[in-house]
Design an enzyme around this catalytic site. Structure first.
Site, mmCIF file in Angstrom:
data_model
loop_
_atom_site.group_PDB
_atom_site.id
_atom_site.type_symbol
_atom_site.label_atom_id
_atom_site.label_comp_id
_atom_site.label_asym_id
_atom_site.label_seq_id
_atom_site.Cartn_x
_atom_site.Cartn_y
_atom_site.Cartn_z
ATOM 1 N N ASP A 131 -2.879 1.762 6.629
ATOM 2 C CA ASP A 131 -2.717 2.986 5.848
ATOM 3 C C ASP A 131 -3.847 3.217 4.856
ATOM 4 O O ASP A 131 -3.980 4.303 4.306
ATOM 5 C CB ASP A 131 -1.385 2.947 5.070
ATOM 6 C CG ASP A 131 -0.215 3.045 6.006
ATOM 7 O OD1 ASP A 131 -0.314 3.800 6.987
ATOM 8 O OD2 ASP A 131 0.787 2.347 5.773
ATOM 9 N N HIS A 133 0.700 -6.896 3.469
ATOM 10 C CA HIS A 133 1.510 -6.700 4.669
ATOM 11 C C HIS A 133 2.431 -7.898 4.821
ATOM 12 O O HIS A 133 2.027 -9.020 4.506
ATOM 13 C CB HIS A 133 0.597 -6.593 5.903
ATOM 14 C CG HIS A 133 1.258 -5.947 7.063
ATOM 15 N ND1 HIS A 133 2.057 -6.644 7.927
ATOM 16 C CD2 HIS A 133 1.264 -4.660 7.478
ATOM 17 C CE1 HIS A 133 2.519 -5.809 8.835
ATOM 18 N NE2 HIS A 133 2.061 -4.608 8.597
HETATM 19 N N1 ACO Z 1 -0.564 -4.627 -4.782
HETATM 20 C C1 ACO Z 1 -0.428 -5.616 -5.699
HETATM 21 N N2 ACO Z 1 0.269 -6.756 -5.501
HETATM 22 C C2 ACO Z 1 0.863 -6.908 -4.311
HETATM 23 C C3 ACO Z 1 0.775 -5.917 -3.293
HETATM 24 C C4 ACO Z 1 0.028 -4.761 -3.564
HETATM 25 N N3 ACO Z 1 -0.099 -3.808 -2.644
HETATM 26 N N4 ACO Z 1 1.477 -6.341 -2.207
HETATM 27 C C5 ACO Z 1 1.995 -7.523 -2.517
HETATM 28 N N5 ACO Z 1 1.633 -7.875 -3.786
HETATM 29 C C6 ACO Z 1 1.956 -9.127 -4.464
HETATM 30 C C7 ACO Z 1 3.416 -9.152 -4.908
HETATM 31 O O1 ACO Z 1 3.567 -8.632 -6.199
HETATM 32 C C8 ACO Z 1 3.732 -10.628 -4.818
HETATM 33 O O2 ACO Z 1 3.128 -11.248 -5.939
HETATM 34 P P1 ACO Z 1 3.874 -12.558 -6.639
HETATM 35 O O3 ACO Z 1 3.851 -13.605 -5.555
HETATM 36 O O4 ACO Z 1 3.061 -12.850 -7.841
HETATM 37 O O5 ACO Z 1 5.281 -12.089 -6.955
HETATM 38 C C9 ACO Z 1 2.931 -11.095 -3.599
HETATM 39 O O6 ACO Z 1 1.818 -10.189 -3.505
HETATM 40 C C10 ACO Z 1 3.742 -11.090 -2.298
HETATM 41 O O7 ACO Z 1 4.205 -9.759 -2.078
HETATM 42 P P2 ACO Z 1 5.638 -9.369 -1.508
HETATM 43 O O8 ACO Z 1 6.043 -8.048 -2.129
HETATM 44 O O9 ACO Z 1 6.580 -10.505 -1.623
HETATM 45 O O10 ACO Z 1 5.300 -9.132 0.025
HETATM 46 P P3 ACO Z 1 6.238 -8.442 1.100
HETATM 47 O O11 ACO Z 1 5.882 -9.094 2.390
HETATM 48 O O12 ACO Z 1 7.661 -8.448 0.672
HETATM 49 O O13 ACO Z 1 5.744 -6.915 1.077
HETATM 50 C C11 ACO Z 1 4.484 -4.978 1.497
HETATM 51 C C12 ACO Z 1 4.820 -6.407 1.953
HETATM 52 C C13 ACO Z 1 5.768 -4.157 1.318
HETATM 53 C C14 ACO Z 1 3.639 -4.299 2.563
HETATM 54 C C15 ACO Z 1 3.707 -5.068 0.140
HETATM 55 O O14 ACO Z 1 2.493 -5.776 0.329
HETATM 56 C C16 ACO Z 1 3.423 -3.688 -0.448
HETATM 57 O O15 ACO Z 1 4.276 -3.142 -1.138
HETATM 58 N N6 ACO Z 1 2.205 -3.109 -0.156
HETATM 59 C C17 ACO Z 1 1.899 -1.753 -0.618
HETATM 60 C C18 ACO Z 1 2.605 -0.720 0.258
HETATM 61 C C19 ACO Z 1 1.988 -0.595 1.624
HETATM 62 O O16 ACO Z 1 0.773 -0.493 1.756
HETATM 63 N N7 ACO Z 1 2.836 -0.550 2.645
HETATM 64 C C20 ACO Z 1 2.396 -0.357 4.047
HETATM 65 C C21 ACO Z 1 2.610 -1.593 4.861
HETATM 66 S S1 ACO Z 1 1.932 -1.380 6.448
HETATM 67 C C22 ACO Z 1 3.010 -0.383 7.184
HETATM 68 O O17 ACO Z 1 4.181 -0.396 7.029
HETATM 69 C C23 ACO Z 1 2.439 0.575 8.081
#
Ligand code: ACO
Length: 429
Positions: free
Chosen positions: A364, A307
């Site tokens: 979720d 998140h």
């Molecule tokens: N699975 C694996 N790795 C992940 C995940 C994941 N779900 N989420 C983040 N990471 C990793 C990224 O690859 C990144 O790794 P790095 O530092 O080695 O490059 C690190 O964790 C930071 O992640 P970001 O993508 O920079 O985080 P951001 O804040 O931009 O994204 C988000 C947040 C979009 C929610 C992301 O965690 C994601 O895509 N999660 C899966 C989708 C999801 O569940 N969305 C619902 C969010 S809640 C809502 O809207 C109701």
């Protein structure tokens, strides 16, 4: 003493006031930065940018705290219900008996949609995405109430109470109509005597001469699901609603845009993506461990994890997980997806990759289990999120509309394209 922040560019220093929120969050007020220095801030994804002051919802992502209008989500989940929380989020206070009755009546008595909208719905192909249909239908809804959707801020505010109740009520009718239309079933008209979630399940699943019966507490679980989604600060869809509202657009148009933003798999679309992911893991015979490895190698994403704001457990995920487990037990469902979800959660919580990045289950991750148990098809999951998020979008639209200092949202950019070039006629290219 008021805190100040100093920015030095080359040999010139500039002082900026530090704003402090009710919960001691700090921000450097850079509103005059460009005028003072000729520079702008750059913050792609807005991870460090406060786009507004808001009184609606507080989140402390490090501590896993979520409060709507000062009330903790845990307390609301225990004592309140969707419509009461919706009132709280929109108007700022818990309603008195009279206020709640009036709000409920307005919602109950406005659940029908104009019959001409039924014709509009029939124009969509059978397999349309429910989110595309919902967004279009909500914008179209405004055309039936031109007095409420005038794009004249003063007038839209005069009709706000009705517009808010209409939207909360009719979004649920439209969602059920989308499902019935897609499955080729006749529409079931709303029943005023049923509570919010019960009326929704009735419109989804009743048959002529045979009303839907809930024997497993699904109505309450669904009401809780809606309530847990009711508002969540400046997320992607709420920021979209505010962005559209900032131009003076009416409530219906702004919310229709919010639905589109919610649709994406990184936001509300994640609840659909989680179940698709669990189904795929089940289909390949994996217990979750291979998938975890793929997520760590960047070959897959663990949907429902991570998140932007929470760097701790999403407090809603804890509540949803508990309720999902209770429902599955009560209904005697043997859902292998729940077992896979639990395996994934345990594996991720004990894995350095997820621990170092502070990736925890979000709302979720388990919500799909409840929706599946209620018989909601997977492609309708994000529509369910949209129904729940309606109060938050409405409250944020109202906050913008009531703020005389509100300005059109218009970020700047760093241009990285070509310098000025002379036009080249087509025969010389
Ligand atoms: N699975 C694996 N790795 C992940 C995940 C994941 N779900 N989420 C983040 N990471 C990793 C990224 O690859 C990144 O790794 P790095 O530092 O080695 O490059 C690190 O964790 C930071 O992640 P970001 O993508 O920079 O985080 P951001 O804040 O931009 O994204 C988000 C947040 C979009 C929610 C992301 O965690 C994601 O895509 N999660 C899966 C989708 C999801 O569940 N969305 C619902 C969010 S809640 C809502 O809207 C109701």
């Amino acid at each position: 003493m008021d805190k100040k922040a100093t920015i030095t560019i080359e040999d010139q220093s500039y002082e900026y006031p530090v704003m402090v929120g009710t919960e001691n969050e700090h921000a450097i007020d850079l509103r005059s930065l460009r005028k003072d220095t000729g520079h702008i801030t750059f913050d792609e994804g807005y991870g460090n940018t406060g786009s507004c002051e808001s009184e609606i919802t507080f989140i402390d992502g490090e501590k896993g705290i979520l409060r709507n209008r000062g009330y903790s989500i845990e307390e609301l989940a225990e004592h309140s219900f969707f419509i009461e929380t919706a009132y709280l989020i929109i108007y700022g206070e818990l309603p008195t008996n009279d206020e709640l009755s009036a709000f409920r009546l307005n919602i109950a008595h406005n659940a029908n949609v104009h019959t001409r909208l039924e014709n509009f719905m029939l124009g969509f192909p059978r397999r349309s995405s429910p989110m595309a249909v919902l967004s279009s239908m909500l914008n179209a809804l405004g055309t039936y109430y031109p007095q409420m959707a005038s794009n004249n801020r003063q007038q839209d505010l005069e009709y706000f109470d009705d517009a808010a109740a209409f939207l909360i009520s009719k979004v649920r009718t439209l969602a059920a109509m989308i499902y019935r239309n897609q499955t080729g079933q006749p529409y079931i008209y709303p029943r005023n005597d049923l509570h919010y979630a019960g009326n929704f399940l009735h419109m989804m699943f009743s048959e002529p001469y045979h009303d839907y019966e809930d024997r497993s507490g699904l109505t309450n679980a669904l009401d809780l699901f809606f309530m847990l989604h009711a508002d969540h600060e400046q997320n992607c869809s709420t920021s979209t609603v505010r962005m559209v509202a900032s131009s003076g657009a009416n409530l219906f148009a702004s919310i229709s845009a919010g639905v589109c933003a919610l649709w994406g798999p990184l936001h509300g679309g994640a609840n659909t993506a989680v179940v698709r992911m669990l189904e795929e893991i089940y289909r390949t015979g994996d217990d979750g461990s291979k998938f975890i490895e793929n997520a760590k190698n960047g070959k897959a994403k663990l949907m429902g994890f991570g998140h932007r704001v929470y760097k701790n457990y999403d407090p809603r995920a804890k509540i949803v997980g508990r309720v999902a487990e209770g429902i599955v037990q009560k209904m005697g469902i043997k859902d292998p997806l729940l077992d896979i979800a639990k395996n994934l959660e345990q594996a991720a919580l004990n894995d350095d990759y997820f621990v170092e990045r502070k990736l925890y289950p979000n709302v979720d991750f388990y919500s799909g289990i409840i929706l599946k148990a209620a018989g909601i098809p997977v492609d309708m999951f994000t529509v369910m999120f949209a129904i729940g998020r309606m109060p938050g979008w409405i409250a944020n639209w109202r906050e913008i509309a009531l703020n005389p200092a509100s300005r059109i949202h218009r970020p700047r950019q760093i241009y990285t394209g070509s310098h000025l070039r002379p036009y080249v006629p087509i025969d010389q290219r």
